[in-house]
Write a protein that holds these residues in place. Structure first.
Motif, short mmCIF file in Angstrom:
data_model
loop_
_atom_site.label_atom_id
_atom_site.label_comp_id
_atom_site.label_asym_id
_atom_site.label_seq_id
_atom_site.Cartn_x
_atom_site.Cartn_y
_atom_site.Cartn_z
N SER A 158 -8.81 7.40 0.86
CA SER A 158 -7.66 7.97 -0.10
C SER A 158 -8.90 7.86 -1.42
CB SER A 158 -6.67 6.84 0.18
OG SER A 158 -7.12 5.44 -0.11
N THR B 166 2.08 9.41 6.43
CA THR B 166 2.18 8.85 5.74
C THR B 166 1.88 7.55 5.05
OG1 THR B 166 4.57 8.78 6.54
CG2 THR B 166 4.12 11.06 5.34
N ARG B 167 2.01 7.10 6.35
CA ARG B 167 2.02 5.15 5.77
C ARG B 167 0.28 4.82 6.28
NH1 ARG B 167 6.88 4.18 10.02
NH2 ARG B 167 6.52 2.38 8.93
N PRO B 168 0.10 3.27 5.87
CA PRO B 168 -1.27 3.07 5.84
C PRO B 168 -1.69 2.79 7.20
CG PRO B 168 -0.03 1.63 4.80
CD PRO B 168 0.68 2.65 5.42
N MET C 262 1.12 -0.88 -0.42
CA MET C 262 0.02 0.10 -0.30
C MET C 262 0.98 1.04 0.04
SD MET C 262 -2.57 -1.23 3.26
CE MET C 262 -3.29 -3.28 2.48
N LYS C 263 0.86 1.98 -1.47
CA LYS C 263 1.25 3.58 -0.66
C LYS C 263 1.06 4.14 -0.04
CE LYS C 263 0.91 5.41 -4.82
NZ LYS C 263 0.54 5.79 -6.29
N GLY C 264 1.75 4.66 0.40
CA GLY C 264 1.74 5.85 1.36
C GLY C 264 1.99 7.19 0.70
N ASN C 265 1.79 8.30 1.49
CA ASN C 265 1.36 9.69 1.13
C ASN C 265 2.33 10.51 1.88
OD1 ASN C 265 -0.29 12.14 0.07
ND2 ASN C 265 -2.21 11.74 0.49
N ASN D 250 1.32 13.62 3.40
CA ASN D 250 1.12 14.02 4.44
C ASN D 250 1.66 14.45 5.58
OD1 ASN D 250 -1.83 13.36 3.97
ND2 ASN D 250 -1.59 11.57 4.92
N ARG E 34 -6.07 9.63 3.89
CA ARG E 34 -6.53 8.64 4.39
C ARG E 34 -5.26 7.66 3.94
NH1 ARG E 34 -10.22 4.48 7.35
NH2 ARG E 34 -9.81 4.07 5.49
N ASN E 35 -4.43 6.67 4.02
CA ASN E 35 -4.18 5.41 3.66
C ASN E 35 -5.33 4.35 4.13
OD1 ASN E 35 -2.13 6.90 1.87
ND2 ASN E 35 -1.13 6.89 4.06
N ARG E 36 -5.07 4.19 3.07
CA ARG E 36 -6.14 2.33 3.61
C ARG E 36 -5.04 1.43 4.42
NH1 ARG E 36 -10.33 -0.23 1.25
NH2 ARG E 36 -10.90 1.02 -0.82
#
Length: 284
Positions: A129, A166-168, A34-37, A40, A149-151
């Motif tokens: 997301s 920045t992480r799930p 799962m890609k972070g963001n 954020n 918001r990441n999964r």
């Protein structure tokens, strides 16, 4: 129906792995897949020099408080808070929307976000997301700062609760109050007060938990109760939601962060409570 790769891996893990080992592997796979963001990171410690923030839910208890006193306070609101008559007076800083169902490409969702745009002109949004595609297609929230918001996967012990946005996500995947708490901690607040966060989803499952408002023109289906065949699923979801709050309390305590329930009602009894009105000077 053919099982997906994820479903086959889950079935295999359930069969041969001890629960704790399974959790470690599942969490690791989640981080890898799962890609972070990274964007954020702009939110990290943004308010570290400010003491407190109020997380304002939409539970029925909110109607019992005079929230005009929140003007000038830092606030994180949820979902359809904008329907409150004092929304303009409070002028929320942030709005959290974590339910993926609000991100589906449906006319009522688009119309709802258009109302949010107008009602919350100065508010920063933190949303699921899945909203990226919807916002891009309909040019929604284009004049607002929007973070996603990441999964993620579910943690079962406080030490594995990851509060790096920045992480799930690892807790609060289905409850916006828990999502808001994680945002508040990431923003750097040390005192977090909950108001209108009742979490009373199953207080009367056939009638529904309700909100401070009577009904939503966009989502009337969420204002009523559940069908009898849905009860088992709802109980499972509520159990995980309450577990998320317990884990957040334990994780926050280890960081020196206080989460205090000022709602005056509801099920979030894992947090210490305070009378909402006692938090404000009489002069205000």
């Amino acid at each position: 129906m053919k099982a997906s790769t994820k479903q086959r891996l889950r079935a295999w893990a359930n069969w041969i792995l001890p629960p704790k080992v399974e959790e470690v592997i599942a969490t690791g796979m989640g981080r890898f897949m799962m890609k972070g963001n990274a964007r954020n990171r702009d939110l990290r410690d943004r308010h570290a020099d400010e003491a407190r923030v109020f997380i304002v839910g939409t539970g029925p208890s909110l109607a019992s408080h005079d929230i005009k006193v929140l003007r000038g306070e830092r606030t994180i609101v949820a979902n359809s808070f904008y329907m409150h008559p004092d929304n303009g007076h409070v002028n929320p800083d942030y709005c959290c929307i974590g339910d993926y169902r609000f991100m589906r490409d449906l006319p009522n969702n688009v119309q709802w976000f258009e109302e949010l745009e107008e009602a919350l002109p100065d508010t920063t949004f933190f949303v699921h997301s899945d909203g990226r595609q919807l916002f891009r297609k309909y040019d929604l929230l284009k004049d607002h700062a929007v973070y996603f918001r990441n999964r993620g996967g579910a943690a079962t012990v406080a030490s594995r609760v990851d509060l790096d946005l920045t992480r799930p996500f690892t807790v609060g995947l289905s409850t916006v109050s828990a999502m808001s708490i994680q945002l508040a901690i990431y923003l750097g607040f040390k005192e977090i007060y909950l108001v209108g966060c009742d979490a009373n989803w199953l207080e009367d499952p056939w009638k529904g938990a309700g909100h401070f408002y009577d009904t939503s023109e966009f989502f009337p289906e969420y204002d009523g109760g559940i069908r009898s065949e849905e009860l088992e699923t709802e109980i499972t979801h509520v159990l995980r939601d309450l577990e998320s709050h317990r884990l957040l309390r334990e994780r926050a305590e280890s960081m020196g962060v206080s989460i205090i329930n000022a709602s005056g009602a509801g099920w979030l009894r894992m947090y210490p409570s305070v009378v909402f009105e006692s938090l404000f000077n009489e002069e205000r």
